[in-house]
Design an enzyme around this catalytic site. Sequence first.
Site, PDB file in Angstrom:
ATOM      1  N   GLU A 109      -2.314   7.702   8.367  1.00 54.32           N
ATOM      2  CA  GLU A 109      -2.977   8.361   7.381  1.00 54.32           C
ATOM      3  C   GLU A 109      -3.978   9.208   7.860  1.00 54.32           C
ATOM      4  O   GLU A 109      -4.673   8.884   8.885  1.00 54.32           O
ATOM      5  CB  GLU A 109      -3.502   7.399   6.143  1.00 54.32           C
ATOM      6  CG  GLU A 109      -3.339   7.858   4.752  1.00 54.32           C
ATOM      7  CD  GLU A 109      -3.728   6.720   3.652  1.00 54.32           C
ATOM      8  OE1 GLU A 109      -3.261   6.422   2.887  1.00 54.32           O
ATOM      9  OE2 GLU A 109      -5.096   6.224   3.818  1.00 54.32           O
ATOM     10  N   LYS A 132      -2.229   2.077   9.588  1.00 52.91           N
ATOM     11  CA  LYS A 132      -2.275   1.217   8.640  1.00 52.91           C
ATOM     12  C   LYS A 132      -1.278   0.278   8.247  1.00 52.91           C
ATOM     13  O   LYS A 132      -0.053   0.843   8.443  1.00 52.91           O
ATOM     14  CB  LYS A 132      -2.748   1.831   7.195  1.00 52.91           C
ATOM     15  CG  LYS A 132      -4.155   2.468   7.446  1.00 52.91           C
ATOM     16  CD  LYS A 132      -4.498   3.048   5.758  1.00 52.91           C
ATOM     17  CE  LYS A 132      -6.058   3.488   5.552  1.00 52.91           C
ATOM     18  NZ  LYS A 132      -6.376   3.675   4.282  1.00 52.91           N
ATOM     19  N   ARG A 135      -8.445  -7.769  -8.772  1.00 57.35           N
ATOM     20  CA  ARG A 135      -9.098  -8.829  -9.103  1.00 57.35           C
ATOM     21  C   ARG A 135     -10.532  -8.301  -9.451  1.00 57.35           C
ATOM     22  O   ARG A 135     -10.918  -7.234  -9.625  1.00 57.35           O
ATOM     23  CB  ARG A 135      -9.338  -9.572  -7.636  1.00 57.35           C
ATOM     24  CG  ARG A 135      -9.950  -8.592  -6.629  1.00 57.35           C
ATOM     25  CD  ARG A 135     -10.485  -9.398  -5.275  1.00 57.35           C
ATOM     26  NE  ARG A 135     -11.121  -8.209  -4.673  1.00 57.35           N
ATOM     27  CZ  ARG A 135     -10.579  -7.444  -3.795  1.00 57.35           C
ATOM     28  NH1 ARG A 135      -9.455  -7.257  -3.511  1.00 57.35           N
ATOM     29  NH2 ARG A 135     -11.528  -6.554  -3.110  1.00 57.35           N
ATOM     30  N   GLY A 155      -9.754  -3.053   3.951  1.00 57.54           N
ATOM     31  CA  GLY A 155     -10.314  -2.965   5.171  1.00 57.54           C
ATOM     32  C   GLY A 155      -9.432  -3.551   6.321  1.00 57.54           C
ATOM     33  O   GLY A 155      -9.813  -3.628   7.644  1.00 57.54           O
ATOM     34  N   GLU A 186      -6.724   2.719  -2.797  1.00 62.76           N
ATOM     35  CA  GLU A 186      -5.683   1.619  -3.104  1.00 62.76           C
ATOM     36  C   GLU A 186      -6.422   1.014  -4.425  1.00 62.76           C
ATOM     37  O   GLU A 186      -7.400   1.370  -4.777  1.00 62.76           O
ATOM     38  CB  GLU A 186      -6.068   0.006  -1.899  1.00 62.76           C
ATOM     39  CG  GLU A 186      -7.259  -0.260  -1.663  1.00 62.76           C
ATOM     40  CD  GLU A 186      -7.310  -1.439  -0.603  1.00 62.76           C
ATOM     41  OE1 GLU A 186      -6.536  -0.978   0.358  1.00 62.76           O
ATOM     42  OE2 GLU A 186      -7.851  -2.395  -0.886  1.00 62.76           O
ATOM     43  N   ASN A 195      -7.628  -2.724  -6.616  1.00 64.89           N
ATOM     44  CA  ASN A 195      -7.681  -4.172  -6.208  1.00 64.89           C
ATOM     45  C   ASN A 195      -7.678  -4.826  -7.540  1.00 64.89           C
ATOM     46  O   ASN A 195      -8.076  -4.559  -8.628  1.00 64.89           O
ATOM     47  CB  ASN A 195      -9.047  -4.408  -5.685  1.00 64.89           C
ATOM     48  CG  ASN A 195      -9.411  -3.909  -4.237  1.00 64.89           C
ATOM     49  OD1 ASN A 195      -8.304  -3.761  -3.585  1.00 64.89           O
ATOM     50  ND2 ASN A 195     -10.484  -3.199  -4.248  1.00 64.89           N
ATOM     51  N   HIS A 217     -17.128   5.760   0.076  1.00 64.88           N
ATOM     52  CA  HIS A 217     -16.485   4.778  -0.483  1.00 64.88           C
ATOM     53  C   HIS A 217     -16.982   4.939  -2.007  1.00 64.88           C
ATOM     54  O   HIS A 217     -17.914   4.223  -2.021  1.00 64.88           O
ATOM     55  CB  HIS A 217     -16.379   3.622   0.306  1.00 64.88           C
ATOM     56  CG  HIS A 217     -15.505   2.560  -0.509  1.00 64.88           C
ATOM     57  ND1 HIS A 217     -14.229   1.775   0.046  1.00 64.88           N
ATOM     58  CD2 HIS A 217     -15.748   2.012  -1.760  1.00 64.88           C
ATOM     59  CE1 HIS A 217     -13.895   1.170  -0.947  1.00 64.88           C
ATOM     60  NE2 HIS A 217     -14.536   1.256  -1.945  1.00 64.88           N
ATOM     61  N   LYS A 260       0.698  -1.306   0.018  1.00 59.90           N
ATOM     62  CA  LYS A 260      -0.021  -0.154   0.143  1.00 59.90           C
ATOM     63  C   LYS A 260       0.776   1.191   0.068  1.00 59.90           C
ATOM     64  O   LYS A 260       0.280   2.330  -0.532  1.00 59.90           O
ATOM     65  CB  LYS A 260      -0.767   0.068   1.267  1.00 59.90           C
ATOM     66  CG  LYS A 260      -1.942  -1.190   1.355  1.00 59.90           C
ATOM     67  CD  LYS A 260      -2.658  -1.497   0.108  1.00 59.90           C
ATOM     68  CE  LYS A 260      -3.222  -2.627  -0.348  1.00 59.90           C
ATOM     69  NZ  LYS A 260      -3.771  -2.922  -1.507  1.00 59.90           N
TER      70      LYS A 260
END
Lengths: 151, 447
Positions: B200, B158, B293, B165, B289, B291, B208, B118
């Site tokens: 952060e 983080k 997939r 999450g 971030e 992802n 979101h 990240k």
Amino acid sequence: MPLSDEDVREILRIIDESDLSELRIDTDGFSLHVVKGDREPTAAPPSRPARSDTAPSKQAEPPVAEEATADGLATIPAPMLGTFYRAESPGKLPFVEVGTHVEPDTIVCIIEVMKMMNSVPAGVSGTVAEVIPDNAELVEYGQPLFRVQPA
Amino acid sequence: MKRIKRVFVANRGEIALRVVCACRELGLETVVGASEADRDGLAAREADRMVCIGPAPAAQSYLRDDLVVQAALGTECDAIHPGYGFLSESPKLAARAREQGLIFVGPPPEVIELSGDKLRARAEAERAGVPVLPGKEVASDSEAKKTAREIGYPVLVKAAGGGGGRGIKLARDPDELKDLLSLARSEAGAAFGDDRVYLERFVASARHVEVQIAADEHGAVVHLGERDCSVQRRYQKVVEQAPAPQLDPATRNALTAEAVAFAKAIGYQNLGTVEFVLDTDSGEHFFLEINCRIQVEHPVTEAVTGRDLVAMQLHIADGEPLGFTQTDVVFDGHAIECRLNAEDVAHGFMPSPGTLSLFSVPELLQLRVDTHLCAGSTIPPYYDSLMAKLIAHAEGREAAIDVLQEALEDLDVEGVETNRMLLMSVLGHDDFHRGAVTTDWLERAIV
């Protein structure tokens, strides 16, 4: 890789404390084969091209041999998915044939997962009555490999 | 398809079935690698072949990249589709597949690796001109204290190896920060094998919003619009929708453009999702971030774009060009997805595995149901509790809500506890009807 006596003793100590019965490491320019106790060392590993990522062989978790079926035979299931090999290498004799007597710790085959050779013990004592998969075939987790007439 | 003829599906549940169905439509054969607990599952039965890759616990089956690759080779597959979760973002699986001459349906291992870190992803986003939340890696307690003072409390701690999450903690003051840091480090080390943590800014009032992107192997990158996934519980999404309600056009344009720019900057390939947090107080947005997939909530994007995203993944993996440009992507109507989970809401959302004595979802015109379950199916205790995704697609948002409410009311399920009532509370809530909610809303207003 030059090894001192210290190193060898250290390796032996590690193997002694592990539950491995046999260990084979083959990397470029280095080869180690240790057998614990009074077991006969098994023959050479499959004659694959030497690769530095060849992993040591290890003995698979003993599979739970299934209860004898109606015909009185017990089954040895595959303890993992992988490629089924009846012998240590192509030219070698199979570990067992129909008629071979096995004890629970007798190695009956090898299952290869990504160059990792896993020795499979019988997990049961008796006489091999049937070899089910073909050599070099993919076997699934839990797939019957051998049928054994219990002693 | 030129190269892909047979696909190994390295997953379970509804997504394994989804992949099997997509392959079938493309004329591809499928082999499902199932654990012992899923041998009789619908995905295993619908596939051309099933191989049992290991015992029920995922660590001995679905998380074993060596078994997956061996099984794919042994069944003469030419591609591996990893679904979501499990090994879907494992650079190791992607690399191993490539070494063995198999096509991994996803980005190259190098891109997955970058995205999984990240901190690196943050740095790349910044370089690509995408706004990131104020923050940085902290190696010592004193550095953390100084950084937190600059960012302002409360501050998020983080894990660099986290994401989705996981590995996030909130520190309200310097004392709490000090206590959390060592805990966060040791937890991150144990969970992700990487004990680096960073601080952060915490966005108190946040939405979101994520952007679906598609990139082929020839350099073309497009976006397929955004999804709003603000209805969450403990960072886990519950209800998702597309388009994001009440998103001003300037922000939408910025998000989609930045997602595409970021994907180009890191050499992204195949489908991916760039996640953003929107600060509803300031109107700012920040990169969270990427992802690597297919997402659980991909059907809402399929609904509003009319495109099959799993088929798109396979075409891209086969080396085909996208075959469409940004202007070809048009959006139609509003889609909402709710996740029906087998969980006991009254008892802290405990998973509720068991056998379904009854399970039937009404067939409605504007409803799509993605599920691997039917009456008689067993929900094993080893995996996540997702039972079904109910996706409504209608001309307007209110109409889509109506469809889902009808579906949930007429749903028959017996044998396990579900979150059906929670979903109905969300869909029936005035706040949800009014439009955008923030990520803390569900737990504040309903749970």
